[in-house]
Design a protein around this motif. Structure first.
Motif, PDB file in Angstrom:
ATOM      1  N   ARG A 390       0.801  -1.222   0.000  1.00 58.70           N
ATOM      2  CA  ARG A 390       0.000   0.000   0.000  1.00 58.70           C
ATOM      3  C   ARG A 390       0.840   1.282   0.000  1.00 58.70           C
ATOM      4  O   ARG A 390       0.407   2.308   0.507  1.00 58.70           O
ATOM      5  CB  ARG A 390      -0.953  -0.020   1.203  1.00 58.70           C
ATOM      6  N   HIS A 391       2.028   1.214  -0.563  1.00 62.60           N
ATOM      7  CA  HIS A 391       2.850   2.419  -0.676  1.00 62.60           C
ATOM      8  C   HIS A 391       2.642   3.056  -2.048  1.00 62.60           C
ATOM      9  O   HIS A 391       2.423   2.359  -3.036  1.00 62.60           O
ATOM     10  CB  HIS A 391       4.329   2.078  -0.479  1.00 62.60           C
ATOM     11  N   ASN A 392       2.724   4.377  -2.083  1.00 64.71           N
ATOM     12  CA  ASN A 392       2.630   5.079  -3.359  1.00 64.71           C
ATOM     13  C   ASN A 392       3.848   4.755  -4.226  1.00 64.71           C
ATOM     14  O   ASN A 392       4.876   4.289  -3.741  1.00 64.71           O
ATOM     15  CB  ASN A 392       2.560   6.596  -3.139  1.00 64.71           C
ATOM     16  N   ARG A 445       5.732  -0.504   3.388  1.00 65.01           N
ATOM     17  CA  ARG A 445       4.699  -0.859   2.389  1.00 65.01           C
ATOM     18  C   ARG A 445       3.294  -1.007   2.958  1.00 65.01           C
ATOM     19  O   ARG A 445       2.415  -1.580   2.327  1.00 65.01           O
ATOM     20  CB  ARG A 445       5.093  -2.151   1.677  1.00 65.01           C
ATOM     21  N   GLY A 447       1.201   1.557   3.974  1.00 63.92           N
ATOM     22  CA  GLY A 447       0.308   2.699   3.812  1.00 63.92           C
ATOM     23  C   GLY A 447       0.669   3.914   4.625  1.00 63.92           C
ATOM     24  O   GLY A 447      -0.064   4.918   4.591  1.00 63.92           O
ATOM     25  N   HIS A 448       1.773   3.916   5.348  1.00 63.31           N
ATOM     26  CA  HIS A 448       2.173   5.093   6.121  1.00 63.31           C
ATOM     27  C   HIS A 448       2.825   6.153   5.238  1.00 63.31           C
ATOM     28  O   HIS A 448       2.989   7.304   5.671  1.00 63.31           O
ATOM     29  CB  HIS A 448       3.137   4.689   7.235  1.00 63.31           C
ATOM     30  N   GLN A 449       3.251   5.741   4.040  1.00 61.38           N
ATOM     31  CA  GLN A 449       3.855   6.645   3.055  1.00 61.38           C
ATOM     32  C   GLN A 449       5.101   7.337   3.599  1.00 61.38           C
ATOM     33  O   GLN A 449       5.360   8.515   3.303  1.00 61.38           O
ATOM     34  CB  GLN A 449       2.834   7.691   2.565  1.00 61.38           C
TER      35      GLN A 449
END
Length: 590
Positions: A390-392, A445, A447-449
């Motif tokens: 969930r990383h950009n 990975r 989602g904390h970005q």
């Protein structure tokens, strides 16, 4: 309460089972199976005894001449083979084989590994209790005995990394009574144990009636005494003879490991003697399908012990089975004797370890049609297949290291070890004073970005391109190594796009990959298909200069901040000796 080990899987015969077995022993009814024309390795006395072996209700009724008079519905001529107990892997992570438990069972059960003691902390770090609950569902569908230890350190060390989920003591305690749970998995945060951290002591107390597994590389002296005194019973991170001898002397079992990268068998084989063998076990810890296909599993370790290290066969087979069974309190595993589960390997030659057939629970493995059942079992287990990457998208400039003249901390890998050296190298504005230093990045990975953590690593040998993996122990963030930021960014973004896995980038092209859609760490393919991908990845990695035999397994441990000396997490470089973060550039002395 089922937290008593006596109530765990394989430990007790049901009343009807026992009644039927007793009628067989009284000669009143026929047993299910009789193995004839074979001999039996006696692991207690070190002798080879005559058969037959009579089996009923999945357990052994009688062995030797006394069993001749017993009748059976089926009699199998074993053609003069030797029977030894099924092998037990004393510590491992199914996830790092990249196979599902059912594919692992299909692959390793025919090699004689009838029982495994696994810690699913890789998947638990990704998705918390969903991971352990899936493993427990799998254990109930498997023929191979899969015992599941409850992951103790999620993440491995608090405050030094970011993982996918918490796993609280309250959640852990919910599984104490499960019949496939033997205890607490590897306690990696040994400073918390030695320091008497209340939260850690609460975990040890909660699992005090069961097994407590250890993880204490290079620990010695009073610190090791404190760790052992806390109730921790074993260690699989031992890397040298003196370290192992001290642990044995302090009553700690040494689980000798031969994985895909961590290869400690040669150093620790001399520990195995008539005196010490009850406290010596075997394990693979982390072993991929390519290594299993090429060399084997626990059978490979037994063969090496006998042929290369001249360990007496009865001792080599003892540490592969009975020692592990006794250590974990599994009173009906590890011997070919009355009342023991009929988990048996049939060989033509003890020294060659050439397994011809495997029996588990009184059934021939080659008659179980495991190949046909993998898909159905997987569906029945309801695997957690949600997206976990969930990383950009990562830009190449996020991976840049602003190098100026000065000294820099570098992670230096050690051949065939998970240990690393803390190296200091000088950069003169153009190059480092030591050859073979590559760029390293760890990307969160979940989602904390967070911006990528960047560093330097020596020992991989890349001269162009990049390699990357979403298997980054134990938190499983993305690890990338490369010769330039553009290639690294491309490799990282490819893994984000495919849901996790391994990949190689050369000249702007992804030249090989392996998709790992289950938690970003496990494949849904067959071991043969996975092996094919790993071979292609190795070739592609070699083409860009990689010199490490198992680059993806090796790099996955660069992010594990519990094995000395220097590692890197999403928070930066970790000095594992001090359990603290340090800067990439070394401060100039005052």
């Amino acid at each position: 309460m089922m937290s008593n080990l006596k109530h765990k899987h394989t430990q007790q015969l049901g009343r009807e089972q026992l009644q039927h077995l007793l009628t067989v022993l009284r000669g009143e009814k026929k047993a299910e199976l009789k193995l004839t024309n074979l001999s039996v390795l006696d692991l207690v006395n070190g002798e080879v005894l005559p058969g037959p072996v009579v089996i009923d209700q999945g357990y052994i009724a009688a062995v030797g001449p006394e069993a001749e008079v017993l009748q059976a519905k089926r009699s199998v001529d074993c053609n003069g083979q030797v029977a030894v107990p099924g092998f037990i892997d004393g510590h491992m992570h199914v996830e790092t084989s990249t196979m599902t438990p059912f594919e692992f069972e299909r692959t390793t059960l025919p090699l004689g590994t009838t029982s495994i003691v696994c810690d699913p902390h890789e998947l638990v770090n990704v998705m918390g209790k969903q991971g352990i609950e899936w493993f427990l569902r799998c254990s109930e569908l498997m023929v191979q005995n899969m015992f599941v230890q409850i992951s103790s350190c999620v993440p491995a060390v608090a405050d030094l990394d970011i993982n996918g989920s918490d796993f609280t003591l309250k959640e852990m305690e919910a599984y104490l009574e499960h019949p496939h749970v033997l205890g607490l998995a590897e306690v990696m945060d040994y400073p918390a144990v030695i320091g008497g951290n209340p939260a850690m002591l609460n975990k040890l107390a909660a699992f005090g009636e069961l097994n407590i597994d250890g993880h204490c590389p290079l620990l010695s002296g009073l610190e090791l005494s404190a760790y052992r005194a806390s109730g921790i019973q074993n260690c699989h991170e031992t890397t040298n003879y003196q370290e192992g001898k001290e642990k044995l002397a302090k009553g700690m079992a040494v689980i000798i490991r031969e994985g895909s990268v961590a290869k400690n068998l040669d150093a620790l084989a001399p520990l195995i003697t008539d005196y010490s063998s009850p406290l010596c076990l075997l394990c693979t810890d982390d072993r991929n399908p390519h290594e299993i296909a090429k060399e084997g599993h626990i059978n490979y370790m037994v063969k090496r012990l006998i042929q290369q290290h001249k360990i007496k066969p009865h001792l080599a087979y003892r540490v592969a089975s009975w020692s592990a069974a006794r250590h974990f309190g599994l009173d009906r595993l590890g011997l070919i004797a009355p009342g023991y589960k009929a988990d048996i390997n049939l060989l033509t030659d003890l020294e060659q370890v050439d397994i011809q057939r495997v029996v588990i629970g009184g059934q021939f493995v080659d008659e179980l049609k495991l190949d046909e059942l993998v898909s159905d079992k997987l569906d029945s287990s309801a695997p957690p297949l949600q997206a976990t990457m969930r990383h950009n998208v990562v830009a190449s400039d996020e991976l840049a290291i602003p190098l100026t003249p000065g000294n820099y901390h570098v992670i230096e890998i050690i051949k065939d070890e998970l240990l690393t050296n803390l190296l200091v190298s000088y950069y003169n504005g153009r190059k480092f004073d030591q050859p073979g230093i590559n760029r390293l990045a760890v990307v969160e990975r979940y989602g904390h970005q967070l911006p990528p953590a960047v560093g330097l690593v020596k020992g991989f040998g890349l001269n162009r391109g990049a390699i990357a993996t979403s298997v980054g122990h134990d938190s499983h963030n993305i690890v990338a190594i490369g010769a330039d930021e553009q290639s690294m960014a491309q490799a990282i973004n490819h893994l984000l796009a495919i849901g996790g896995g391994y990949c190689v980038v050369e000249d702007g092209t992804v030249t090989a990959d392996l998709k790992l859609p289950l938690g970003g760490i496990m494949s849904l393919d067959s071991s043969e298909a996975i092996t094919s991908h790993i071979i292609a990845l190795k070739v592609a990695a070699k083409n860009i200069g990689v010199t490490v035999a198992e680059p993806f397994v090796q790099m996955s441990f660069l992010a594990l901040p519990v094995i000395p000396s220097l590692k890197m997490t999403v928070k930066g470089l970790v000095d594992v000796e001090k359990f603290q973060l340090i800067e990439l550039q070394v401060e100039a002395p005052l």
